[in-house]
Scaffold this motif. Structure first.
Motif, PDB file in Angstrom:
ATOM      1  N   PRO A 107      34.639 102.444  58.798  1.00  0.00           N
ATOM      2  CA  PRO A 107      34.538 101.997  57.401  1.00  0.00           C
ATOM      3  C   PRO A 107      33.524 102.777  56.577  1.00  0.00           C
ATOM      4  CG  PRO A 107      33.552 100.373  58.867  1.00  0.00           C
ATOM      5  CD  PRO A 107      34.155 101.415  59.741  1.00  0.00           C
ATOM      6  N   ILE A 108      32.650 103.553  57.211  1.00  0.00           N
ATOM      7  CA  ILE A 108      31.658 104.253  56.378  1.00  0.00           C
ATOM      8  C   ILE A 108      31.880 105.758  56.346  1.00  0.00           C
ATOM      9  CG2 ILE A 108      29.823 102.538  56.578  1.00  0.00           C
ATOM     10  CD1 ILE A 108      28.640 104.142  58.821  1.00  0.00           C
ATOM     11  N   SER A 109      32.913 106.231  57.075  1.00  0.00           N
ATOM     12  CA  SER A 109      33.098 107.683  57.126  1.00  0.00           C
ATOM     13  C   SER A 109      33.436 108.240  55.747  1.00  0.00           C
ATOM     14  CB  SER A 109      34.179 108.044  58.130  1.00  0.00           C
ATOM     15  OG  SER A 109      35.407 107.503  57.719  1.00  0.00           O
ATOM     16  N   ARG A 110      34.231 107.509  54.970  1.00  0.00           N
ATOM     17  CA  ARG A 110      34.596 108.057  53.656  1.00  0.00           C
ATOM     18  C   ARG A 110      33.405 108.078  52.702  1.00  0.00           C
ATOM     19  NH1 ARG A 110      40.054 106.038  51.431  1.00  0.00           N
ATOM     20  NH2 ARG A 110      40.777 107.466  53.037  1.00  0.00           N
ATOM     21  N   ILE A 111      32.574 107.043  52.796  1.00  0.00           N
ATOM     22  CA  ILE A 111      31.361 107.032  51.960  1.00  0.00           C
ATOM     23  C   ILE A 111      30.525 108.269  52.295  1.00  0.00           C
ATOM     24  CG2 ILE A 111      29.193 105.815  51.498  1.00  0.00           C
ATOM     25  CD1 ILE A 111      30.682 103.207  52.033  1.00  0.00           C
ATOM     26  N   ALA A 112      30.382 108.544  53.591  1.00  0.00           N
ATOM     27  CA  ALA A 112      29.603 109.706  54.007  1.00  0.00           C
ATOM     28  C   ALA A 112      30.236 110.991  53.488  1.00  0.00           C
ATOM     29  CB  ALA A 112      29.501 109.742  55.527  1.00  0.00           C
ATOM     30  N   GLU A 113      31.569 111.087  53.578  1.00  0.00           N
ATOM     31  CA  GLU A 113      32.249 112.302  53.118  1.00  0.00           C
ATOM     32  C   GLU A 113      32.107 112.497  51.611  1.00  0.00           C
ATOM     33  OE1 GLU A 113      33.426 114.824  54.363  1.00  0.00           O
ATOM     34  OE2 GLU A 113      33.575 114.305  56.473  1.00  0.00           O
ATOM     35  N   MET A 114      32.208 111.397  50.875  1.00  0.00           N
ATOM     36  CA  MET A 114      32.057 111.464  49.417  1.00  0.00           C
ATOM     37  C   MET A 114      30.675 112.000  49.052  1.00  0.00           C
ATOM     38  SD  MET A 114      33.906 107.948  48.281  1.00  0.00           S
ATOM     39  CE  MET A 114      32.424 107.375  47.553  1.00  0.00           C
ATOM     40  N   ILE A 115      29.656 111.428  49.706  1.00  0.00           N
ATOM     41  CA  ILE A 115      28.281 111.864  49.430  1.00  0.00           C
ATOM     42  C   ILE A 115      28.129 113.337  49.793  1.00  0.00           C
ATOM     43  CG2 ILE A 115      25.883 111.589  50.184  1.00  0.00           C
ATOM     44  CD1 ILE A 115      26.444 108.584  50.418  1.00  0.00           C
ATOM     45  N   ALA A 116      28.671 113.706  50.944  1.00  0.00           N
ATOM     46  CA  ALA A 116      28.553 115.079  51.397  1.00  0.00           C
ATOM     47  C   ALA A 116      29.183 116.042  50.406  1.00  0.00           C
ATOM     48  CB  ALA A 116      29.213 115.234  52.766  1.00  0.00           C
ATOM     49  N   LEU A 117      30.407 115.741  49.990  1.00  0.00           N
ATOM     50  CA  LEU A 117      31.119 116.644  49.099  1.00  0.00           C
ATOM     51  C   LEU A 117      30.415 116.749  47.749  1.00  0.00           C
ATOM     52  CD1 LEU A 117      33.572 118.443  48.719  1.00  0.00           C
ATOM     53  CD2 LEU A 117      34.794 116.474  47.811  1.00  0.00           C
ATOM     54  N   ALA A 118      30.000 115.582  47.219  1.00  0.00           N
ATOM     55  CA  ALA A 118      29.362 115.585  45.899  1.00  0.00           C
ATOM     56  C   ALA A 118      28.084 116.413  45.919  1.00  0.00           C
ATOM     57  CB  ALA A 118      29.061 114.158  45.466  1.00  0.00           C
ATOM     58  N   PHE A 119      27.274 116.221  46.950  1.00  0.00           N
ATOM     59  CA  PHE A 119      26.012 116.971  47.017  1.00  0.00           C
ATOM     60  C   PHE A 119      26.278 118.465  47.254  1.00  0.00           C
ATOM     61  CE2 PHE A 119      23.738 112.901  47.649  1.00  0.00           C
ATOM     62  CZ  PHE A 119      22.696 113.125  46.774  1.00  0.00           C
ATOM     63  N   ALA A 120      27.244 118.771  48.112  1.00  0.00           N
ATOM     64  CA  ALA A 120      27.513 120.183  48.416  1.00  0.00           C
ATOM     65  C   ALA A 120      28.004 120.912  47.175  1.00  0.00           C
ATOM     66  CB  ALA A 120      28.536 120.289  49.539  1.00  0.00           C
ATOM     67  N   MET A 121      28.913 120.263  46.425  1.00  0.00           N
ATOM     68  CA  MET A 121      29.424 120.917  45.224  1.00  0.00           C
ATOM     69  C   MET A 121      28.309 121.179  44.223  1.00  0.00           C
ATOM     70  SD  MET A 121      32.989 118.912  44.677  1.00  0.00           S
ATOM     71  CE  MET A 121      33.519 119.706  43.175  1.00  0.00           C
ATOM     72  N   TRP A 122      27.444 120.198  44.055  1.00  0.00           N
ATOM     73  CA  TRP A 122      26.379 120.374  43.073  1.00  0.00           C
ATOM     74  C   TRP A 122      25.258 121.273  43.566  1.00  0.00           C
ATOM     75  CZ3 TRP A 122      26.119 119.896  38.031  1.00  0.00           C
ATOM     76  CH2 TRP A 122      27.166 119.217  37.409  1.00  0.00           C
ATOM     77  N   ALA A 123      25.139 121.391  44.869  1.00  0.00           N
ATOM     78  CA  ALA A 123      24.138 122.337  45.393  1.00  0.00           C
ATOM     79  C   ALA A 123      24.429 123.732  44.861  1.00  0.00           C
ATOM     80  CB  ALA A 123      24.147 122.327  46.920  1.00  0.00           C
ATOM     81  N   GLY A 124      25.715 124.097  44.870  1.00  0.00           N
ATOM     82  CA  GLY A 124      26.107 125.409  44.365  1.00  0.00           C
ATOM     83  C   GLY A 124      25.786 125.582  42.900  1.00  0.00           C
ATOM     84  N   LEU A 125      25.883 124.486  42.135  1.00  0.00           N
ATOM     85  CA  LEU A 125      25.617 124.588  40.698  1.00  0.00           C
ATOM     86  C   LEU A 125      24.113 124.552  40.409  1.00  0.00           C
ATOM     87  CD1 LEU A 125      28.532 122.345  39.490  1.00  0.00           C
ATOM     88  CD2 LEU A 125      28.344 124.817  39.305  1.00  0.00           C
ATOM     89  N   VAL A 126      23.377 123.800  41.239  1.00  0.00           N
ATOM     90  CA  VAL A 126      21.922 123.718  41.044  1.00  0.00           C
ATOM     91  C   VAL A 126      21.300 125.103  41.126  1.00  0.00           C
ATOM     92  CG1 VAL A 126      19.804 122.973  42.177  1.00  0.00           C
ATOM     93  CG2 VAL A 126      21.607 121.344  41.784  1.00  0.00           C
ATOM     94  N   ILE A 127      21.839 125.911  42.031  1.00  0.00           N
ATOM     95  CA  ILE A 127      21.254 127.238  42.242  1.00  0.00           C
ATOM     96  C   ILE A 127      21.485 128.106  40.998  1.00  0.00           C
ATOM     97  CG2 ILE A 127      23.181 128.488  43.325  1.00  0.00           C
ATOM     98  CD1 ILE A 127      19.821 128.337  44.946  1.00  0.00           C
TER      99      ILE A 127
END
Lengths: 319, 307, 446
Positions: free
Chosen positions: C102-122
């Motif tokens: 039940p928490i794998s999707r929450i983890a994936e959502m957080i992972a994807l959101a942070f990873a995508m924005w990491a690229g933009l933060v730089i």
């Protein structure tokens, strides 16, 4: 079985597309190459022209028409020759710490030549004191143009690079401003144009000279260039010739000769280093600097920081 | 008349400017110090030793003796041949060298007293009328000015790597050697040419000087070095000759950019880096594309089975 | 759990799960306000970025010596937080640990959101963002930045697949259930469901692909943070010049990521009323996981600070003194105590692993993790080999400016926005996987 066949057919179809696209691309490339070859050796006649850097060259007549491109081609010519460097040379600097009295003419000359603000230093005369009990001394610090340059290693876009003559240069038309090189340089030799550079309007129309790194550009790196533009003309660097105290020697390691910037006297580099126990700074970092120091011994003057209080504070503030 | 007075005033004023800006312009030496006698005899050994010390410690400010090319400091470092220096007593010179003043450093603990006396002997040897004694301090090695035409020629002794420069005066088809000329030999270098002899050599009775070639000096790829000999003292015109000699250390240029390294351009990266980068990227992205193709199959299965 | 229900029970159970998990997608109470809030953060951040573009990076507190500051700290933090998707859905999944469903999707959502924005933060940190394409056009393979760009892109791609693949059956269910949704939303469901008919072949493809991805993402995720650590460790600076930075960063990322997931779990449990799905049991387990990763991270902290402090090399002395007793001491000890040691001790006791306490503790942990990145990035640059002289006072010390702080809001809002949108379009808990666990007949999961 049926399915397997299907997927194989599918795969073949995809392969076909890939091969097809590849073939078209290759054909295109071949055609362009052919076209170029054809242009290179036309039936038309060749014309001799003199390039901006004084080379006599032969060019097909038809290529000469592109006169309106002149500015742009010249720009690339400056950058190209700047990236190339001077073959056979290996520039080296020797700084005699026993003679440096903190006159700072080097800093002024450098800032004037490279369009820098007063707080921006390609060369910086530091007040050094290695330990509490050891003697203080003045140490001019340019870029060391290391032979194993940690700054060049980390550049993601080849904006800073090491030329064949040993100079580490900056191409501020390429620099993306990530400042990884600043982080990489253990000698703090690099500066960044945080704002518009000094007198930006005055330099606006100037053509970019990569060997002078002028005009400077906002959001890019700058640093000491060993005055690559002067080296090309057989002149000593700005800082070297400006020194009134004979601190600097500059020359070509391949010739084993360095020239004192003040007396203009040439001498053997190897002898100078050997006789005076020359050394490089933090050589334990493996950077292989190209700037050698002669130790501050037998100084003919007393060390007086121009502002003792500030000197004190800065010396203890070791970074 | 009036104008002349102004001029004189101006001269006096500007003449005194250094004095005004430098309050201790009068450099007084106590009579006891000034009366000190020089215990070192002024022989060749002492003078030569004083000369090399002068060149190492004094020349950078006081310049070449007799040429007045000292640094433009205030007060000006005087030429050692000048009266200003020469009129000092030996003891006064010792005091001034020892204690310094302004930009002139204290040499008290830098140069030992005996050497200071050597320097003073050397300074005395420069007194007008006397000439600098050099390495070839034979009695006839005195610079004499020569009015006629002078030609230089190189001669090389391979066995000892000795360069011989001969100065001659061509006269009616006969080459007459010219003695007493100061000659310097240079090796051609990029910014400035390298002197092979520290001070001008003086031609002997055969009109010749000898210089040893520094064996370790790099030449071109086969060791060729371009030499240049120039008459630096004794004639008013510039007389020079150049020649190439293959005595240098052969220098083979290797472009540092031809080696694969982490600091070189991307295609000159080390093989291990190129291979691992592209290997990993192709491997991982190949897998990703494989998965995407697999997912593409879902749709096909869906539409096939629905029909 | 593994026994199969009969057809009738299957249908009822599925219906119940569907109702519970789809309900939040229809409930828009406070949603507009939340979006408005995020938009406001966006506008503030955007305004700051316009100032920065116009006047140059000089509007930040950065200068020639401390030339990486808040933005790079943010980048490292974002990369760290994104690592958790790998830990939860992949490592635990491969270990066949059941409670993560039940928490794998929450983890994936957080992972994807942070990873995508990491690229933009730089990009925010770049002096010449207009030249970003040069990173590809003139790429130098020797630069860790290029490795970072490569690996972040790869990680985003794999994370997207790992998020989308389990969405396929759910999208099919949503297509059936959300008939009243707007056209574009239904179109998305149709697209994502990609012809899902719950046939055994389709299940086989999904399961096989997910297994491959779960294996593939382990090295890529380790690489993403290891390479990020190399941005620092590849330099010669005291404080960065250390060989343990790779694992030190990775374990630190696990701590930050687990805390982020716990906060996400709590938020969805309360707001989406999913207490029956994200239960105390899950919080308990996540608490235990946080203890585990914190212990490992604590171990690396001891190595990172005790070893140089024992030797006291000249160059390390200034750096360590600044952290232990100098101007960064308050932040350093607060981070170590409130962000690591105290949470670690508290979470050993079961009552603190209840949803509310553990959520509060996680907030401390995540703020600590963020400040820790700042402490890794900034102080090391204040201590150079050669003295800093002949420059104005503001070159010697770094103080983030208002522009930097405002601009930090932009990527944070961005992350929250991505999570919000995904959580509004799709159930935060995979319906089909829960149903499958409850024994619902697989063939009706469409």
């Amino acid at each position: 079985m049926e399915e397997n066949n299907n997927s194989r057919r599918d795969f073949l179809k995809k392969l076909g597309i890939v091969v097809g696209v590849g073939a078209v691309a290759t054909a295109g490339a071949v055609y362009v190459g052919y076209d170029y070859e054809k242009k290179k050796n036309p039936a038309g006649k060749m014309v001799k022209v003199l390039t901006a850097d004084g080379k006599l060259m032969e060019v097909p007549e038809e290529d000469l028409i592109q006169a309106e491109m002149e500015a742009e081609t010249q720009l690339t010519a400056l950058t190209n020759r700047g990236r190339e460097g001077i073959a056979g040379k290996s520039w080296v600097m020797v700084i005699d710490l026993s003679k440096c009295r903190n006159a700072r003419m080097c800093m002024a000359a450098c800032q004037g030549a490279h369009q820098l603000r007063p707080e921006q230093h390609h060369i910086n005369v530091l007040r050094m004191q290695d330990t509490e009990k050891t003697a203080p001394y003045f140490m001019p610090k340019p870029c060391y143009h290391c032979d194993n340059p940690p700054c060049v290693k980390v550049c993601p876009v080849d904006a800073t690079f090491k030329r064949q003559d040993g100079i580490v240069l900056i191409d501020n038309e390429r620099c993306i401003g990530c400042r990884f090189c600043i982080a990489g340089c253990p000698y703090s030799a690099r500066i960044f144009q945080w704002f518009e550079p000094r007198d930006v309007e005055k330099y606006a129309d100037k053509e970019y000279d990569i060997e002078l790194n002028v005009p400077q550009k906002k959001g890019t790196i700058s640093k000491c260039l060993f005055s690559a533009d002067r080296c090309r003309e057989g002149e000593l660097p700005y800082c070297v010739s400006a020194c009134p105290n004979g601190v600097y020697y500059f020359g070509d390691m391949n010739e084993d000769v360095v020239v004192n910037g003040t007396t203009k006297e040439a001498m053997r580099f190897s002898e100078l280093i050997r006789k005076n126990a020359g050394y490089t700074v933090h050589e334990e970092l493996g950077t292989k600097p190209r700037v050698y120091y002669l130790p501050p011994k037998n100084r003919l003057f007393d060390y007086v920081p121009e502002n003792p209080e500030q000197g004190e504070q800065n010396d203890t503030h070791h970074g | 008349m009036n104008r002349h007075i102004y001029l004189i005033f101006a001269l006096i004023f500007f003449g005194c400017l250094p004095v005004l800006t430098y309050s201790q312009a009068v450099w007084t030496v106590s009579s006891a110090d000034a009366a000190k006698k020089n215990p070192v005899p002024a022989n060749d050994k002492s003078v030569n030793s004083g000369k090399s010390l002068y060149n190492a410690q004094c020349k950078s400010c006081h310049g070449d003796p007799g040429k007045g090319n000292g640094l433009p400091l205030v007060p000006k470092p005087q030429d050692p041949t000048s009266d200003i220096i020469q009129k000092n007593s030996d003891g006064a010179l010792l005091y001034k060298i020892s204690n310094g003043r302004g930009a002139m450093p204290r040499f008290k603990d830098v140069i030992k007293d005996e050497d200071k006396w050597n320097i003073i002997n050397y300074i005395r040897s420069l007194k007008k009328g006397k000439t600098a004694s050099s390495e070839t301090s034979v009695p006839d090695a005195i610079i004499q000015s020569f009015e006629g035409k002078v030609e230089l020629a190189f001669r090389f002794v391979d066995s000892t790597k000795t360069i011989i420069v001969k100065a001659v005066n061509p006269k009616e088809g006969v080459l007459i050697p010219v003695p007493g000329l100061g000659i310097t030999v240079f090796a051609k270098r990029y910014f400035r040419d390298l002197k092979l002899n520290a001070d001008a050599l003086i031609t002997n009775a055969d009109g010749e000087v000898e210089v040893d070639f520094p064996g370790s000096l790099p030449g071109d790829s086969i060791g060729n070095v371009l030499l240049l000999a120039r008459v630096t003292e004794g004639v008013s015109d510039s007389v020079a000759v150049s020649a190439q000699i293959g005595w240098g250390k052969p220098f083979v240029y290797i472009n540092p950019r031809s080696e694969r390294s982490l600091w070189n351009s991307t295609w000159m990266a080390p093989w291990w880096l190129l291979l691992s980068y592209f290997g990993v990227v192709i491997g991982v992205w190949g897998t990703i594309f494989y998965i995407v193709l697999e997912v593409g199959k879902l749709k096909k299965i869906g539409s096939q089975q629905a029909s | 759990m593994n026994q199969t229900l009969n057809q009738e029970d299957s249908k009822n159970t599925l219906r119940k799960i569907e109702d519970d998990l789809i309900r939040p997608l229809r409930n828009h109470k406070g949603f507009e306000l939340w979006i408005l809030f995020l938009l406001l953060m966006f506008i503030i951040g955007g305004y700051a970025y316009i100032i920065q573009l116009k006047d140059g990076l000089g509007v930040t507190g950065l200068r020639d010596y401390v030339s990486w500051g808040l933005y790079i700290s943010n980048f490292v933090f974002f990369v760290a937080a994104s690592l958790i998707g790998m830990l939860i859905s992949s490592v635990l999944g491969l270990l066949k640990i059941k409670w993560i469903t039940p928490i794998s999707r929450i983890a994936e959502m957080i992972a994807l959101a942070f990873a995508m924005w990491a690229g933009l933060v730089i990009i925010i940190d770049m002096g010449r963002p207009d030249r970003f394409p040069y990173v590809l056009l003139h790429a130098r393979l020797q630069s860790p930045i290029l490795w970072d760009v490569t690996v972040v892109t790869t990680y985003v791609a794999i994370s997207t697949l790992l998020l989308v693949l389990p969405l396929i059956p759910d999208a099919s269910i949503l297509k059936r259930r959300m008939t009243d949704a707007p056209k574009w939303q239904q179109f998305i469901y149709t697209m994502v469901s990609s012809g899902w008919i719950a046939s055994p072949e389709q299940y086989a493809i999904i399961r096989k692909s997910m297994r491959i991805l779960a294996i593939l993402i382990v090295p890529v995720a380790l690489a993403i943070h290891t390479v990020t650590s190399w941005l620092f460790a590849s330099t010669l600076r005291p404080g960065w010049d250390t060989t343990i930075f790779g694992p030190y960063f990775v374990t630190g990322a696990f701590v930050a990521g687990v805390a982020a997931v716990i906060i996400g779990m709590y938020f969805f449990r309360v707001n989406y009323r999913l207490a029956n799905y994200i239960t105390d049991f899950h919080f308990n387990r996540m608490g235990q996981l946080l203890v585990l990763v914190s212990l490992v991270y604590f171990y690396f902290n001891i190595n990172e600070f005790l070893v140089p402090a024992y030797k006291m090399k000249t160059m390390d002395v200034h750096h360590l003194h600044g952290l232990f007793a100098g101007k960064h001491a308050v932040m350093f000890w607060s981070v170590q105590l409130f962000g690591l040691i105290i949470p670690l001790i508290l979470l050993i006791f079961r009552p603190f692993r209840k949803p509310l306490p553990i959520m509060v503790i996680s907030i401390f942990v995540i703020i600590g993790a963020w400040l820790k990145r700042y402490l890794i990035v900034v102080p090391a640059q204040e201590h150079t080999f050669l003295p800093i002289q002949n420059v104005p006072e503001n070159f010697m010390v770094y103080q983030p400016t208002a522009v930097e702080i405002m601009l930090t809001l932009l990527p944070i809002a961005g992350v929250l926005l991505i999570i919000t949108i995904i959580a509004k379009l799709f159930p935060v808990i995979p319906i089909w996987e829960i149903a499958h666990e409850k024994g619902v007949d697989e063939s009706i999961l469409k």
